[in-house]
Design an enzyme around this catalytic site. Structure first.
Site, PDB file in Angstrom:
ATOM      1  N   ASP A  30      73.147  34.622  32.781  1.00 23.52           N
ATOM      2  CA  ASP A  30      71.930  33.840  32.580  1.00 23.52           C
ATOM      3  C   ASP A  30      72.312  32.365  32.546  1.00 23.52           C
ATOM      4  O   ASP A  30      73.289  31.962  31.912  1.00 23.52           O
ATOM      5  CB  ASP A  30      71.249  34.244  31.260  1.00 23.52           C
ATOM      6  CG  ASP A  30      69.821  33.747  31.178  1.00 23.52           C
ATOM      7  OD1 ASP A  30      68.903  34.591  31.167  1.00 23.52           O
ATOM      8  OD2 ASP A  30      69.622  32.512  31.129  1.00 23.52           O
ATOM      9  N   HIS A  99      64.121  42.547  35.316  1.00 26.55           N
ATOM     10  CA  HIS A  99      65.510  42.291  34.923  1.00 26.55           C
ATOM     11  C   HIS A  99      65.736  42.769  33.493  1.00 26.55           C
ATOM     12  O   HIS A  99      64.839  42.716  32.659  1.00 26.55           O
ATOM     13  CB  HIS A  99      65.865  40.804  35.050  1.00 26.55           C
ATOM     14  CG  HIS A  99      64.905  39.878  34.374  1.00 26.55           C
ATOM     15  ND1 HIS A  99      63.707  39.515  34.943  1.00 26.55           N
ATOM     16  CD2 HIS A  99      64.950  39.256  33.169  1.00 26.55           C
ATOM     17  CE1 HIS A  99      63.062  38.699  34.132  1.00 26.55           C
ATOM     18  NE2 HIS A  99      63.794  38.524  33.037  1.00 26.55           N
TER      19      HIS A  99
END
Ligand code: 5GP
Ligand code: ZN
Length: 111
Positions: A30, A99
């Site tokens: 991320d 996700h």
């Protein structure tokens, strides 16, 4: 989906720090990590969210779930890990390509 950020990452059009890839999924860091380890696992198939799943996605979703413990272990998360799936605007979902957040490490806040 030409305007989907994660589809562009999957296509290699936008760079990402990739930690795992196979024919079904991509796992990358991320860009704004919320924990020591913060990965995103995405199916290569564009699916907007959990709310858009149907029976044809059964095997893919099982495949993703079963991959998570090994990935967490590879990241050194032997003490445990947290998974989060935001679904819809009301949940805080900002990228509308399904996700799974994989989070772990020290200082993981209570939930
Ligand atoms: P959501 O809120 O939709 O569940 O989570 C989307 C996540 O994608 C956020 O944690 C955000 O930091 C991450 N993100 C947004 N843009 C990018 C990007 O361009 N690259 C990467 N690697 N992550 C991103
Ligand atoms: Zn997409």
């Amino acid at each position: 989906m030409s305007d989907c950020l994660f589809c562009k990452i999957i296509a290699g059009e936008i760079p990402a720090d990739i930690v795992y890839e196979d024919d079904k999924i991509l796992v990358f860091k991320d860009i704004y990590p919320k924990a020591d380890v913060h990965l995103l696992m995405v199916p290569k198939l564009h699916i907007e969210s959990l709310a858009k799943l149907d029976q044809s996605h059964n095997d893919l979703m099982g495949y993703m779930m079963l991959k998570l413990p090994g990935l967490a272990n590879d990241q050194g998360l032997t003490g445990g890990f947290r998974t989060i799936i935001n679904t819809g605007k009301g949940s805080g979902q900002i990228i509308f390509h399904l996700h799974i957040h994989l989070l772990g490490g020290k200082n993981l806040p209570g939930f």
